[in-house]
Design a protein around this motif. Structure first.
Motif, short mmCIF file in Angstrom:
data_model
loop_
_atom_site.label_atom_id
_atom_site.label_comp_id
_atom_site.label_asym_id
_atom_site.label_seq_id
_atom_site.Cartn_x
_atom_site.Cartn_y
_atom_site.Cartn_z
N PHE A 93 0.83 -1.21 0.00
CA PHE A 93 0.00 0.00 0.00
C PHE A 93 0.86 1.26 0.00
O PHE A 93 0.66 2.18 -0.80
N PHE A 94 1.86 1.32 0.88
CA PHE A 94 2.69 2.51 0.97
C PHE A 94 3.60 2.66 -0.26
O PHE A 94 3.84 3.78 -0.72
N MET A 95 4.10 1.54 -0.79
CA MET A 95 4.98 1.61 -1.95
C MET A 95 4.25 2.17 -3.17
O MET A 95 4.76 3.06 -3.86
N ILE A 96 3.05 1.65 -3.43
CA ILE A 96 2.30 2.12 -4.60
C ILE A 96 1.81 3.56 -4.39
O ILE A 96 1.81 4.37 -5.32
N SER A 97 1.41 3.90 -3.14
CA SER A 97 1.05 5.29 -2.84
C SER A 97 2.23 6.21 -3.15
O SER A 97 2.05 7.32 -3.69
N SER B 183 -5.03 5.16 -5.62
CA SER B 183 -6.08 6.14 -5.31
C SER B 183 -5.59 7.18 -4.30
O SER B 183 -5.78 8.39 -4.50
N LEU B 184 -4.96 6.72 -3.21
CA LEU B 184 -4.47 7.66 -2.20
C LEU B 184 -3.38 8.55 -2.76
O LEU B 184 -3.40 9.78 -2.56
N GLY B 185 -2.41 7.95 -3.46
CA GLY B 185 -1.33 8.73 -4.04
C GLY B 185 -1.83 9.77 -5.02
O GLY B 185 -1.40 10.93 -5.00
N THR B 186 -2.79 9.36 -5.89
CA THR B 186 -3.34 10.28 -6.89
C THR B 186 -4.13 11.41 -6.21
O THR B 186 -4.01 12.58 -6.59
N THR B 187 -4.93 11.04 -5.21
CA THR B 187 -5.74 12.04 -4.51
C THR B 187 -4.87 13.06 -3.78
O THR B 187 -5.07 14.28 -3.89
N PHE C 74 8.62 10.43 -1.47
CA PHE C 74 9.67 10.22 -0.46
C PHE C 74 9.05 9.77 0.87
O PHE C 74 9.52 8.82 1.51
N LEU C 75 7.98 10.45 1.29
CA LEU C 75 7.34 10.14 2.57
C LEU C 75 6.76 8.73 2.60
O LEU C 75 7.03 7.95 3.52
N PHE C 76 5.97 8.39 1.57
CA PHE C 76 5.36 7.07 1.53
C PHE C 76 6.41 5.97 1.34
O PHE C 76 6.26 4.86 1.86
#
Length: 385
Positions: free
Chosen positions: A209-213, A337-341, A360-362
């Motif tokens: 989840f965090f990597m793709i975000s 979705s989270l990364g795009t939003t 960088f954060l995610f």
């Protein structure tokens, strides 16, 4: 047999062309419908959100059906979506038909991977998975940049023409060359759901989840970023996407071989890009050559992300291959979705040049999940080597 992996790969190209083909044309869509870029980004984030919320349930629901029929049904929906989208319908209808295939996307991916692995040799399963997942990189080097280039020369609807053609080719190939594959023994829902109680699997899911975000905080606005932050026009962006994709095809094959040797180290190697690329993008400034070199490295480190995420998660639950992979697809798309939003929010409030710092954060959070899984594995008997 690698033949079935390549068939799955072809369908994957259609799937990825549909999901990510809009990335290069979001600025044009925003202009055409007179909407903001972050609202146009809904075409990507809503698609991903539907996958995230429904993927595992759809996979469980359809797990007892003939695999060929499942794959064909999914591609038919992708084909119809391409046709309707190419007619430039009202934005609400474009958004609606965009999300319809999202219900079957994780089902297609999980089924295609299952077919490739069950028809191949056990010791080569990660390599067979990499062949299926190379559809991501091949789409990025062929259909996605070509569609972006056509859109820059003519109009954004041409992007959806390409999607329609690729889906039609995949439909024909699956119809002709994939045999009927009925399920002889269906696993109970309860036995598959057991993996949700395993801490190692949960940590692996969080890493995914965090990597793709991380990646999609910037990648979703690839065209917008290169246009506004790096001063490149639409044609140049299509060439850059082509370079990005070529590197990605190579990266997927390398990643497949490395995963056969060590899953955790390979995942960490490619994940390092979420830390390295934002720094290099900042340092590259407006130097075109430097930017191109950074993007080439970006393509190499990003492209195997879905393969790495799925392999990393499946390695913690090998007894529930299809369900684990559907969860990988689901949580990966939740990350999209989270990364795009959040990327859209950053663009609207701060400016597109700041989106790489979300990456960088995610990426840092994803590395923490790898460390957590490593700690949990040392406390328990490893499920997989």
């Amino acid at each position: 047999m690698k033949k079935y992996a390549y068939i799955g790969c072809l369908g994957f190209i259609a799937v990825i062309t549909t999901e990510f083909g809009v990335i290069g044309i979001l600025p044009q869509i925003a202009t055409h419908y007179n909407i903001s870029i972050d609202k146009a980004g809904l075409l990507l984030s809503a698609f991903a959100l539907v996958i995230a919320l429904t993927g595992p349930f759809m996979t469980l629901l359809l797990s007892g059906l003939d695999r060929k029929k499942v794959m064909l049904s999914a591609i038919v929906i992708f084909l119809l979506t391409g046709i309707i989208s190419s007619l430039s319908p009202p934005f609400w209808l474009l958004l609606l038909v965009r999300v319809l295939p999202a219900f079957l996307q994780p089902v297609y991916i999980a089924t295609a991977l299952s077919v490739a692995i069950t028809k191949g040799e056990k010791q080569h399963e990660n390599e067979l998975m990499s062949i299926v997942f190379s559809g991501v990189a091949i789409a990025m080097v062929s259909t996605v940049p070509f569609a972006t280039w056509l859109a820059s020369k003519f109009s954004w609807e041409y992007s959806f023409y390409i999607q329609t053609i690729v889906s039609l080719i995949a439909l024909i190939v699956i119809s002709l060359f994939l045999p009927q594959m009925p399920i002889t023994e269906k696993k109970s829902y309860g036995s598959q759901l057991q993996i949700l109680k395993q801490p190692i699997f949960i940590a692996s899911t969080a890493m995914n989840f965090f990597m793709i975000s991380a990646w999609f905080s910037t990648y979703s606005y690839f065209a917008e970023y290169l246009n506004k932050a790096k001063g490149m026009d639409g044609t140049m962006v299509s060439y850059i996407l082509f370079i990005f994709g070529i590197i990605g095809v190579i990266a997927n094959r390398i990643a497949g071989k490395l995963l056969n040797k060590n899953i955790a180290k390979t995942t960490a190697l490619f994940l390092s890009g979420t830390i390295l690329i934002p720094i290099l993008l900042y340092l590259s400034g407006s130097n075109t050559i430097a930017v191109i070199l950074v993007i080439a490295l970006w393509g190499f480190l990003y492209s195997p992300s879905f393969l790495n995420a799925s392999t990393y998660m499946i390695s913690s639950a090998p007894q529930s291959l299809e369900f684990a992979n559907s969860l990988a697809t689901s949580f990966g798309n939740m990350g999209v979705s989270l990364g795009t939003t959040l990327g859209g929010w950053i663009i609207a409030t701060q400016g597109v040049q700041y989106t790489p710092w979300l990456t960088f954060l995610f990426g840092t959070l994803a590395f923490m999940m790898i460390l957590l899984r490593n700690y949990l594995e040392k406390k328990t008997t490893p499920l997989c080597t």
